[in-house]
Design an enzyme around this catalytic site. Structure first.
Site, PDB file in Angstrom:
ATOM      1  CD  GLU A 186      -1.722   4.647   4.591  1.00  0.00           C
ATOM      2  OE1 GLU A 186      -1.435   5.480   5.475  1.00  0.00           O
ATOM      3  OE2 GLU A 186      -2.398   3.927   5.048  1.00  0.00           O
ATOM      4  CG  ASN A 235      -0.371  -0.355   2.476  1.00  0.00           C
ATOM      5  OD1 ASN A 235       0.570  -0.833   2.573  1.00  0.00           O
ATOM      6  ND2 ASN A 235      -1.232   0.262   3.372  1.00  0.00           N
ATOM      7  CB  CYS A 252     -11.051  -2.603   0.284  1.00  0.00           C
ATOM      8  SG  CYS A 252     -10.329  -1.831  -1.502  1.00  0.00           S
ATOM      9  CB  CYS A 286      -8.845  -4.562  -3.711  1.00  0.00           C
ATOM     10  SG  CYS A 286      -7.611  -3.241  -3.569  1.00  0.00           S
ATOM     11  CD  GLU A 304      -5.402  -6.049  -1.473  1.00  0.00           C
ATOM     12  OE1 GLU A 304      -4.779  -5.037  -1.440  1.00  0.00           O
ATOM     13  OE2 GLU A 304      -6.063  -6.757  -0.775  1.00  0.00           O
ATOM     14  CB  CYS A 343      -5.239  -1.479  -1.971  1.00  0.00           C
ATOM     15  SG  CYS A 343      -6.525  -0.811  -0.791  1.00  0.00           S
TER      16      CYS A 343
HETATM   17  N1  THU Z   1      -5.128  -1.809   2.361  1.00  0.00           N
HETATM   18  C1  THU Z   1      -4.722  -2.597   1.267  1.00  0.00           C
HETATM   19  O1  THU Z   1      -3.622  -2.215   0.977  1.00  0.00           O
HETATM   20  N2  THU Z   1      -5.123  -3.800   1.190  1.00  0.00           N
HETATM   21  C2  THU Z   1      -6.185  -4.282   1.685  1.00  0.00           C
HETATM   22  O2  THU Z   1      -6.561  -5.374   1.498  1.00  0.00           O
HETATM   23  C3  THU Z   1      -6.983  -3.472   2.917  1.00  0.00           C
HETATM   24  C4  THU Z   1      -6.309  -2.140   3.117  1.00  0.00           C
HETATM   25  C5  THU Z   1      -4.484  -0.514   2.846  1.00  0.00           C
HETATM   26  C6  THU Z   1      -5.230   0.831   2.414  1.00  0.00           C
HETATM   27  C7  THU Z   1      -4.882   1.625   3.331  1.00  0.00           C
HETATM   28  O3  THU Z   1      -3.305   2.072   3.113  1.00  0.00           O
HETATM   29  C8  THU Z   1      -4.519   0.932   4.663  1.00  0.00           C
HETATM   30  O4  THU Z   1      -4.461  -0.481   4.319  1.00  0.00           O
HETATM   31  C9  THU Z   1      -5.575   1.019   5.772  1.00  0.00           C
HETATM   32  O5  THU Z   1      -6.762   0.956   5.118  1.00  0.00           O
END
Ligand code: THU
Length: 131
Positions: free
Chosen positions: A44, A42, A85, A88, A55, A53
């Protein structure tokens, strides 16, 4: 599935690269695709909704390698199963069959939960609807 240990290793490695200063929740994902393994973490952003994310990063790496078909996915988050999520799930669906397996794994490499894409995203909309 023989590639699973490799996928788990790669997802754990990808997680260590996460840029998650806001949520402090690092995620790594790895997917297998026609013999190759592609991973992402991920990333941000100070403008929160622009974060991406793990994925999504793995899918981008797969596409850059010229691949199109996901055979399995491992997602490594924290000690609870890090289920993809909603967005994704739809992104994975674009390149997966309904029986494609998603393994939720903890940072120690233990499989916590296994679901098929169809279980995660039933009655989904996909490329076949547009032909
Ligand atoms: N996140 C992912 O990268 N993949 C997931 O399957 C769930 C959430 C990340 C997004 C964000 O940077 C952090 O987790 C918190 O939501």
């Amino acid at each position: 599935m023989s590639v699973l240990p490799l996928l788990i290793d790669e997802a754990i490695k990808a997680r260590s690269k996460a840029y998650a200063p806001y949520s402090r929740f690092s995620v790594g994902a790895a997917l297998s695709c026609e013999g190759g393994v592609y991973s992402g973490c991920n990333v941000e952003n100070a403008a929160y909704p622009l974060g991406s994310c793990a994925e999504a990063g793995a899918i981008s790496a797969m596409i850059m390698a010229g691949m199109r078909k996901i055979d399995a996915v491992v997602v490594v988050g924290g000690d609870m199963p890090c289920t993809p999520c909603g967005g994704c799930r739809q992104k994975l669906r674009e390149f997966s069959q309904p029986n494609m397996k998603v393994y939720m794994v903890n940072p120690q490499g233990e499989v916590l939960l296994v679901r098929t894409l169809e279980e995660l995203l039933p009655d989904s909309f996909g490329p076949d609807h547009l032909v």
